[in-house]
Write a protein that holds these residues in place. Structure first.
Motif, short mmCIF file in Angstrom:
data_model
loop_
_atom_site.label_atom_id
_atom_site.label_comp_id
_atom_site.label_asym_id
_atom_site.label_seq_id
_atom_site.Cartn_x
_atom_site.Cartn_y
_atom_site.Cartn_z
N CYS A 90 0.84 -1.19 0.00
CA CYS A 90 0.00 0.00 0.00
C CYS A 90 0.88 1.24 0.00
O CYS A 90 1.78 1.36 0.81
CB CYS A 90 -0.93 0.02 1.20
SG CYS A 90 -1.97 1.50 1.23
N LEU A 91 0.62 2.14 -0.95
CA LEU A 91 1.36 3.40 -1.01
C LEU A 91 0.45 4.58 -0.70
O LEU A 91 0.65 5.68 -1.19
CB LEU A 91 2.01 3.58 -2.39
CG LEU A 91 3.18 2.63 -2.70
CD1 LEU A 91 3.76 2.95 -4.07
CD2 LEU A 91 4.27 2.74 -1.65
N GLY A 92 -0.57 4.33 0.12
CA GLY A 92 -1.42 5.43 0.58
C GLY A 92 -0.59 6.39 1.42
O GLY A 92 0.53 6.05 1.84
N THR A 93 -1.14 7.57 1.68
CA THR A 93 -0.35 8.59 2.37
C THR A 93 0.15 8.12 3.73
O THR A 93 1.31 8.28 4.07
CB THR A 93 -1.19 9.86 2.57
OG1 THR A 93 -1.92 10.10 1.38
CG2 THR A 93 -0.30 11.05 2.86
N ALA A 94 -0.76 7.51 4.50
CA ALA A 94 -0.38 7.08 5.84
C ALA A 94 0.75 6.06 5.77
O ALA A 94 1.71 6.11 6.55
CB ALA A 94 -1.58 6.50 6.57
N CYS A 95 0.66 5.13 4.82
CA CYS A 95 1.69 4.11 4.68
C CYS A 95 3.00 4.74 4.19
O CYS A 95 4.08 4.36 4.62
CB CYS A 95 1.22 3.01 3.72
SG CYS A 95 -0.15 2.04 4.39
N TYR A 96 2.87 5.71 3.28
CA TYR A 96 4.06 6.37 2.76
C TYR A 96 4.82 7.07 3.88
O TYR A 96 6.04 6.96 4.01
CB TYR A 96 3.67 7.38 1.67
CG TYR A 96 4.86 7.99 0.97
CD1 TYR A 96 5.54 7.26 -0.01
CD2 TYR A 96 5.31 9.26 1.29
CE1 TYR A 96 6.64 7.80 -0.65
CE2 TYR A 96 6.41 9.81 0.65
CZ TYR A 96 7.07 9.08 -0.33
OH TYR A 96 8.15 9.61 -0.96
N ILE A 97 4.05 7.80 4.73
CA ILE A 97 4.65 8.53 5.84
C ILE A 97 5.35 7.56 6.79
O ILE A 97 6.33 7.88 7.43
CB ILE A 97 3.55 9.32 6.60
CG1 ILE A 97 2.96 10.40 5.69
CG2 ILE A 97 4.07 9.93 7.89
CD1 ILE A 97 3.92 11.45 5.25
N LYS A 98 4.80 6.34 6.87
CA LYS A 98 5.39 5.36 7.80
C LYS A 98 6.33 4.39 7.10
O LYS A 98 6.58 3.28 7.60
CB LYS A 98 4.27 4.62 8.53
CG LYS A 98 3.54 5.52 9.52
CD LYS A 98 2.80 4.73 10.56
CE LYS A 98 2.34 5.62 11.70
NZ LYS A 98 1.53 4.88 12.67
N GLY A 99 6.83 4.76 5.94
CA GLY A 99 7.93 4.01 5.35
C GLY A 99 7.59 2.94 4.34
O GLY A 99 8.37 2.01 4.12
N ALA A 100 6.43 3.07 3.67
CA ALA A 100 6.07 2.06 2.67
C ALA A 100 7.09 2.01 1.53
O ALA A 100 7.29 0.97 0.91
CB ALA A 100 4.67 2.34 2.11
N GLN A 101 7.72 3.15 1.28
CA GLN A 101 8.72 3.21 0.21
C GLN A 101 9.84 2.21 0.47
O GLN A 101 10.34 1.56 -0.45
CB GLN A 101 9.26 4.65 0.12
CG GLN A 101 9.98 4.97 -1.17
CD GLN A 101 9.06 4.89 -2.39
OE1 GLN A 101 7.87 5.20 -2.29
NE2 GLN A 101 9.60 4.46 -3.51
N HIS A 102 10.25 2.08 1.73
CA HIS A 102 11.30 1.12 2.07
C HIS A 102 10.85 -0.31 1.81
O HIS A 102 11.63 -1.15 1.39
CB HIS A 102 11.70 1.25 3.55
CG HIS A 102 12.32 2.58 3.87
ND1 HIS A 102 13.52 2.97 3.32
CD2 HIS A 102 11.92 3.60 4.66
CE1 HIS A 102 13.82 4.17 3.77
NE2 HIS A 102 12.85 4.58 4.58
N LEU A 103 9.56 -0.56 2.09
CA LEU A 103 9.03 -1.90 1.84
C LEU A 103 9.10 -2.20 0.34
O LEU A 103 9.51 -3.29 -0.07
CB LEU A 103 7.58 -2.00 2.32
CG LEU A 103 7.33 -1.78 3.81
CD1 LEU A 103 5.84 -1.96 4.12
CD2 LEU A 103 8.15 -2.76 4.64
N LEU A 104 8.72 -1.20 -0.45
CA LEU A 104 8.73 -1.40 -1.89
C LEU A 104 10.15 -1.65 -2.39
O LEU A 104 10.40 -2.55 -3.19
CB LEU A 104 8.13 -0.16 -2.58
CG LEU A 104 7.89 -0.29 -4.07
CD1 LEU A 104 6.93 -1.42 -4.37
CD2 LEU A 104 7.34 1.01 -4.65
#
Lengths: 168, 544, 239
Positions: A90-104
């Protein structure tokens, strides 16, 4: 070949086309039911191929180019078959703020594929979502159909390993 | 169905509920479900059966209780709330019904997270079983519809909604009564009501939660609206990404039809309404009314020029009323309690409550409903419990990709349509993301522009190319390769895209950039002049 | 209904104009020889309001409105050519030039291209925006025509003329955003299209050199659109 006025022939003897036909009937058998029908095809077959698009377009009397235009406009539809497993980050805003980019990034490095792609062995498809609506659990990942919350790169890797082992 | 029959169902259900002295509620909305709350519910049910407590204690699945970050959540008839419950805790919770609460899992409900909220839209969320219409009816459900159909003319219904001051909860805040009045007056043989449940903002899950927790409320709102404007066909356009909401809506529609609350000749008044679901397929732009209509018609979801507005010429060219989930959900309580009751909640121009999906770098994440006029500070620091891990608050983002990032200086501003717009953001549909010092505001702006670029339908040039060009510049800034010239060009592009794009998506796409330029210009300057990211986000990226 | 309901008077760039109710600002401007730039609009085809070049200022309106899609109103005061509108138009045309790969000197439509003419009218000499240099295909599979995606500005005139006038709907748009492109049938080579009648209307309504006849060299592709008003008129008559 299109025969004038007749119902197009089924692409195959597969029973799942009955579901598709049922959706088209329920939606009124015209172009207004195009998106509903494509949903059914994708649910039944996993993706939309050329035969399916042609069959649906001709059945609903929708121009071929319009069917293709609709199928490629909506990100929910895919024209390629997916892997045995799917992992949606999930790359929603909340996930992005909490580091989803690193997961990707973790996934891309581990699997050596880009979002939207499937590993060459057909095992895992990597997808991204705009928002799963599970923002309270950010960052969220969907393993096959199951949503997991508060995911970190380590748990992501261990899940991939689990998939690999169960298959072998 | 007559008012008397409805009351009979209500009484029977209340009696049945009261005959069971002990009740355990397990949240089975999406957030808790993804923490295995279904297994918790099964374990509790098994335990009750095992102990032979069937007649005395009932376990039921309910909708969202709000505090999603601490799920799975379980509550008991005495009001005790439990967090992080696992299937292994089932026995202990049942033991506690006749004894002291399980202190290890207990969570106090007199904390600001619960106390500062005011629940109208979410009044039944977390207390009723969303898959049983009887429970909705027991909470006075469908009474407002009954009142409208048997005691009021359509004009009176519209007058009541107008007097309540309700405004569209989809984001822009158009007066709901005015919209209804326009559709009612528009000439047309066939009219439509459409519920916009294409909640596409990344970071928003209010509508999903309402649909999963209390679907009948939305259906009742649509029924009342259809009666008021003279529509006989309705659609709920819901994201395909919300399978649980879709399932519960389907169940709710079937149940309402069975009781004669939906379909032909409703309550013997001759009024009829059919509601069908239409599934979205992953296109943010379909939240725009004309694009949504195109999508329901089975086409590419590209917006068209307005006027004519959908209220005059919408679905199949007919007058069409489009309201968002939360707007419809406000309608039954307004009719039940009167417009005067509703209008005394909130501020002069923004009435009632607003549901927010609170997420990001804040202690309590989840779903909250607050009266309009409350300050952002109260939401973030009292209800949200402030910033975790000893970090500093930096910004709060409202309105998703169409909204803006507001800094600490704006925290005391009241939450209402006008004040948020004046500060450079928008009310939006209710996503509220809190950011702390670990977020780089340029990176956040780039994130939203990436979203707008990917979601642009491509029809008009300013949005199609402008979002691409702005994204390119923002990427260059985060990669420390942009110049002062680029910053100026970006401002020019913002102005152009805002003023010349065809639809709301394009017109509002520059907002995240404009608001961060306004409040966090120092961060942009640091990237451009000193090749430095104040939050340390972009440097990290440059070294990867 | 009185005659005043049918006739509207308005001011365009300070000039008094009269119009029939239901006419657009662009219709009236055209009747009065007031030039308004546009790329997606073409007389005889439906209006999409997509290129945003015909945006005008209307006194009292909060937003700029497309002249092609905005009906006239009594007492309307329209400005078509303010400094602000001019600078927006320049930027939008720049966006088109930088989005695709437009090299006039080697283009079949050089000298007959609407995009090129517009850049000249607006006095665009150099680009403020960087070029995107996308990789795009050329489809020469049709026996008589060629589609060069490099020069396509996505005005969708081809889509509309094929659907509305020819009735074949061979063309449509696939994908979205910056990745949109025009396609024939199921995104297959044009030459293999089952629905294309080979009538060539799409080629002649195309404002640039994206669609052209085979065998044309640089600057040789002049488009002929005389058929469009004629066909439209005949069709209206029949209905």
């Amino acid at each position: 070949m299109v025969t004038y006025g007749s119902k197009p022939a089924l692409p195959s003897a597969d029973k799942r086309w009955k579901l598709v036909d049922a959706t088209m009937r329920k939606a009124g058998g015209n172009g207004r039911g195009l998106i509903e029908t494509l949903h059914t095809v994708q649910e039944a077959f996993g993706y939309l191929d050329e035969d399916a698009l042609r069959y649906v377009a001709l059945s609903l009397r929708v121009p071929l180019s319009r069917a293709y235009g609709v199928a490629t406009f909506y990100h929910f539809f895919t024209l390629k078959p997916g892997g045995r497993h799917t992992c949606v980050i999930c790359l929603g805003t909340a996930c992005y703020i909490k580091g989803a980019q690193h997961l990707l990034e973790t996934m891309q490095q581990t699997l050596s594929i880009a979002p939207g792609e499937t590993t060459p062995d057909g095992e895992v498809s990597l997808l991204t979502a705009r928002c799963l609506g599970s923002c309270g659990l950010a960052p969220a990942v969907v393993y096959d159909q199951e949503v997991a919350g508060k995911v970190d790169p380590a748990s992501l890797r261990s899940h991939l390993e689990k998939w690999a082992h169960h298959d072998s | 169905m007559t008012p008397e029959e409805l009351e009979e169902i209500r009484q029977n259900e209340l009696e049945a509920q009261q005959s069971v002295p002990q009740r355990i509620h397990v949240c089975v909305a999406a957030g808790c479900l993804s923490c295995q709350s279904e297994a918790v519910k099964d374990a509790l049910t098994r335990e009750v059966d095992h102990r032979g407590l069937g007649g005395r204690c009932k376990v039921k699945g309910v909708g969202c209780m709000g505090l999603c970050s601490e799920g799975p959540l379980v509550s008991t008839h005495s009001g005790q709330l439990y967090q992080h419950v696992t299937a292994a805790d089932a026995g202990k919770i049942i033991d506690s019904l006749d004894a002291a609460p399980v202190s290890r899992l207990a969570i106090s409900t007199d904390i600001p997270f619960f106390e500062r909220q005011k629940k109208i839209v979410l009044e039944n969320s977390g207390t009723i079983d969303p898959e049983r219409i009887e429970e909705y009816i027991a909470q006075n459900g469908y009474r407002a519809l009954m009142r409208a159909l048997t005691e009021m003319t359509p004009q009176e219904v519209i007058a009541e909604i107008t007097a309540s001051g309700l405004r569209g909860r989809g984001g822009a805040g158009y007066p709901t009564g005015l919209k209804w009045g326009t559709v009612a007056k528009a000439p047309g043989a066939q009219k439509f009501v459409v519920c916009n449940a294409d909640e596409g903002d990344p970071g928003a899950f209010m509508d999903r939660s309402v649909l999963e927790s209390d679907p009948h409320r939305v259906i009742e709102g649509m029924l009342i609206a259809a009666y008021a404007v003279g529509a006989s066909e309705g659609y709920i356009y819901v994201r395909a990404e919300y399978p649980l909401a879709i399932k519960r809506l389907k169940t709710a529609i079937r149940q309402a039809e069975r009781l004669g609350l939906l379909g032909a000749d409703i309550c013997g008044t001759g009024f009829k309404l059919r509601i069908d679901l239409r599934l979205g397929a992953g296109a943010f732009v379909c939240g725009e009314e004309t694009a949504l209509i195109a999508s329901i018609e089975g086409k590419r979801g590209t917006p068209r020029s307005r006027p004519p507005y959908p209220a005059m010429a919408g679905l199949l060219g007919q007058p069409t009323l489009i309201n968002n989930v939360e707007t419809f959900a406000n309608v039954p309580p307004i009719l039940r309690n009167g417009s005067a009751w509703y209008a005394q909640i909130g501020t002069e121009k923004s009435k009632g409550t607003k549901v927010f999906a609170l997420a990001g770098r804040v202690r309590n994440t989840g779903l909250v409903e607050v009266p309009m006029g409350i300050s952002l500070r109260e939401i973030v620091f009292d209800i949200g419990g402030g910033i975790p891990d000893g970090k500093q608050f930096k910004a709060v983002q409202t309105g998703g990709p169409s909204g803006g990032c507001l800094p600490a200086e704006a925290l005391d501003m009241p939450v209402e349509y006008e004040s948020l717009a004046q500060a450079g953001s928008i009310m939006g549909s209710g996503g509220m993301i809190v950011m702390d010092e670990s977020s780089c505001m340029v990176d956040v702006a780039r994130y939203f522009m990436d979203f707008c670029m990917t979601e642009s339908c491509g029809k008009c040039i300013p949005c199609r190319v402008g979002t691409y060009q702005m994204h390119r510049i923002l990427t260059a800034i985060t990669e420390m390769t942009a110049t002062e010239q680029d910053l100026k060009l970006m401002e020019e592009l913002c102005d152009l895209v805002k003023n010349t794009s065809l639809c709301g998506l394009g017109q509002s796409a520059p907002n995240p950039v404009l608001s961060t330029l306004k409040y966090f210009l120092d961060e942009y300057k640091a990237h451009v002049h000193e090749h430095r990211c104040l939050a340390g986000v972009c440097q990290e990226k440059a070294t990867v | 209904m009185s005659s005043t309901d049918h006739v509207k008077t308005l001011k365009i760039d300070g000039r008094d104009c009269s119009a029939r109710a239901g006419e657009t600002i662009l219709d009236v401007a055209r009747e009065n020889n007031i030039p308004i730039l546009r790329l997606c609009e073409l007389e005889g085809l439906s209006t999409v309001g997509a290129c945003r070049l015909c945006l005008v200022e209307i006194k009292g309106a909060r937003k700029l409105l497309p002249a092609c899609a905005t009906a006239v109103d009594e007492g309307m005061e329209v400005t078509t050519n303010s400094e602000r509108l001019q600078s927006y138009r320049r930027m939008i045309v720049e966006m088109l030039f930088t989005e695709g790969n437009h090299v006039c000197s080697v283009c079949v439509s050089n000298g007959h291209c609407e995009l090129q003419a517009m850049a000249q009218t607006l006095g665009i000499t150099h680009m403020h925006l960087p070029y995107r240099y996308p990789k795009k295909q050329v489809d020469a599979s049709h026996e008589r025509f060629v589609l060069d995606h490099n020069r396509c500005i996505l005005c969708t005139r081809c889509v509309r003329v094929c659907d509305e006038i020819e009735g074949a709907h061979t063309w449509d748009v696939m994908g979205r955003g910056i990745d949109s492109k025009v396609i024939t049938d199921l995104n297959q080579p044009w030459g293999s299209s089952e629905s294309c009648t080979g009538c060539g209307k799409c080629v002649h309504v195309c404002p640039t050199g994206a669609l052209f006849e085979k065998g044309r060299s640089v600057a040789e592709m002049e488009k002929r659109r005389q058929f469009l008003p004629y066909l439209t008129l005949m069709r209206e008559e029949r209905q």
